[in-house]
Design a protein around this motif. Sequence first.
Motif, short mmCIF file in Angstrom:
data_model
loop_
_atom_site.label_atom_id
_atom_site.label_comp_id
_atom_site.label_asym_id
_atom_site.label_seq_id
_atom_site.Cartn_x
_atom_site.Cartn_y
_atom_site.Cartn_z
N ASP A 159 0.82 -1.21 0.00
CA ASP A 159 0.00 0.00 0.00
C ASP A 159 0.85 1.26 0.00
OD1 ASP A 159 0.42 -1.32 2.58
OD2 ASP A 159 -0.46 0.47 3.48
N CYS A 193 -2.69 -6.65 -6.89
CA CYS A 193 -3.03 -7.23 -5.59
C CYS A 193 -2.26 -6.47 -4.51
CB CYS A 193 -2.67 -8.72 -5.55
SG CYS A 193 -3.61 -9.72 -6.73
N ASN A 195 -2.21 -4.85 1.88
CA ASN A 195 -2.40 -3.59 2.60
C ASN A 195 -2.28 -3.80 4.11
OD1 ASN A 195 -3.19 -1.13 3.63
ND2 ASN A 195 -5.02 -0.95 2.36
N ASP A 252 -9.14 5.29 -0.21
CA ASP A 252 -9.95 4.09 -0.38
C ASP A 252 -9.59 3.53 -1.76
OD1 ASP A 252 -12.01 2.32 -1.20
OD2 ASP A 252 -13.40 3.23 0.23
N VAL A 289 -10.49 0.97 -3.41
CA VAL A 289 -11.61 0.52 -4.25
C VAL A 289 -12.21 1.72 -4.99
CG1 VAL A 289 -13.90 -0.51 -4.26
CG2 VAL A 289 -12.11 -1.48 -2.81
N GLY A 292 -12.52 -2.09 -8.67
CA GLY A 292 -11.95 -2.16 -7.34
C GLY A 292 -12.64 -3.21 -6.49
N ARG A 318 -12.33 -5.30 -2.42
CA ARG A 318 -11.67 -5.35 -1.11
C ARG A 318 -11.91 -6.71 -0.47
NH1 ARG A 318 -13.28 -0.90 0.77
NH2 ARG A 318 -11.33 0.21 0.33
N LYS A 353 -11.12 -9.01 3.12
CA LYS A 353 -10.65 -8.98 4.50
C LYS A 353 -10.62 -10.36 5.16
CE LYS A 353 -12.26 -4.28 5.58
NZ LYS A 353 -13.03 -3.46 6.55
N ILE A 358 -7.28 -5.20 -6.29
CA ILE A 358 -7.83 -5.87 -5.12
C ILE A 358 -7.07 -5.40 -3.88
CG2 ILE A 358 -8.52 -8.05 -4.09
CD1 ILE A 358 -8.11 -9.40 -6.77
N ASP A 359 -7.80 -4.83 -2.94
CA ASP A 359 -7.22 -4.33 -1.69
C ASP A 359 -7.34 -5.42 -0.63
OD1 ASP A 359 -6.31 -2.76 0.36
OD2 ASP A 359 -8.15 -1.57 0.56
N TRP A 405 -6.64 -6.73 2.87
CA TRP A 405 -6.26 -6.26 4.19
C TRP A 405 -5.49 -7.38 4.90
CZ3 TRP A 405 -9.58 -2.34 7.27
CH2 TRP A 405 -9.84 -1.23 6.46
#
Length: 562
Positions: free
Chosen positions: A441, A464, A467, A496, A498, A508, A510, A512, A534-535, A537
């Motif tokens: 990130d 990818c 983050n 953000d 996304v 976007g 996300r 988790k 793709i975020d 976490w």
Amino acid sequence: MRMKGAEVLLRCLKEEGVEVIFGYPGGAVLPIYDALYSSEIKHVLVRHEQGAAHAADAYARVSGKVGVCLATSGPGATNLVTGIATAYMDSVPLVAFTGQVATHLIGRDAFQEADITGITLPITKHNYLVKRSEDLVRVIKEAFYIARTNRPGPVVVDLPRDIMEREMEFNGYPEEVNLRGYRVLKSCNMGQVLLAVEAIRQAERPVIYAGGGVISSGASEALQELAIKMKIPVTTTLMGVGCFPETHYLSLGMLGMHGTRYANYAVSESDLIIAVGVRFDDRVTGKITSFAPHAKVIHIDIDAAEIGKNFGVDIPIVGDVKQVLEEIVPRLEPREKFSEWHRVIDRWKEEFPLTYSESREPGRIKPQYVVEQIYYATQGNAIITTEVGQNQMWAAQFYKFTRPRTFITSGGLGTMGFGLPAAIGAKIARPDMTVIDIAGDGSIQMNIQELCTAVEQRLPVVICILNNQYLGMVRQWQELFFGGRYSYTDISLQPDFVKLAEAYGAIGMRVKEAQDVAPALREAFSVTDRPVMIDFWVEREANVFPMVPPGESLYNMLGGEE
């Protein structure tokens, strides 16, 4: 035939087989862009000149051709510098064309004037300032020749605006180059080859230590033949990843600071190191006086300046890696049986595998798990680019590379912001391949504007982001070596991703939870007309282990499971 200089430039590029230029226009290069308007050569408009250099760099690494980028004078040219330095450190063939003020204004501090040849002198194989129209064709021919031959590297060609506007005679493109003092190395010392052959025959605990030179010389098959024929374990540098299949029994993975324990132990206990296309970088050797203490060392490299520069060797061989290996391999009789050496290594592999624990944070995933899932989803059949930091090391550790030119990363310079423009260059070079940027990130924000380039070019690259809301590798060093004082490495105030992707016209997502990783990847890989970001976490304070502390011996590794 009379043509403007800009038209001659493009004619020469066509003769060189150039199919794509990565660039950004400006005043000093307007004549070139005017000629490009009706040219068959594809131009990719980046959103920052640094992106042009990185994209051209990755295009070269993936295709094996010379990458080409173009920027205007002054700040346009200086914005290329980081990308040129990246290519120089990793020996990538690149020709960077820069605009320059008119010849009569050079040295007068004219608007947007910068001495780009002086600025880039330490980070190029060679550079040129074209002051006469009659030199233009020769300079272009020489630039490509220098960039691609011997040890590859970047060349800068600075083009004053009046040279590009002025009409000149074009009498064809030369077939040969005759550069005084520069000769392509076509043979090696056979006496040294025979010494190497005998050393390999006698070795009981040999290890092949392979680097980026294996890939750039096209020597992967020859290296594999040597390893398999003689049953020699293979470890690679970061730049050498992919030159030997990591799924093979003889693979030790990567060595060095974040290498496998068994690779580092094998090198430390070896009686013969066959160093192929490497430079004995400090991130590989650790404490240089304790590196491979029991080993005789064969060092094969195209660049004589690298041999003995960082580490003393017993059998130096200056030559093209592929040619040298093709001289060595036929002179060896196959080793029929696996030895006690292999059993020792098997025991190390069993005792010290690369592994990790489950995430300790709710709503956070282990970053290593994400990389493994990318590998499983692609079955290893993808090109992976990376940013720099923890994301880069996890990609090298947990994605199993089996082919050369599929792991594209900034090794020597460690350039944050490399991965996204590199993914663009890689996808343009190989549109048939899945291309994934494994990013952090922090790094991704360095050249995030190139997402617009990917959207405009309709490139389905997948970014990818691992983050953790930290500058992860720097935070890890602060944890381990600075008493956990996290000085300015928390970047939890961030966009953000996304919404940012969607703002650029990309997709976007996300993720988790671990169970959502594989479905998200499948969905991303099904997109064919735009990039997907793709975020992921991931656990905030996950570390890259094992780790050799700076200046320590390869024996002294921190951590195991993380």
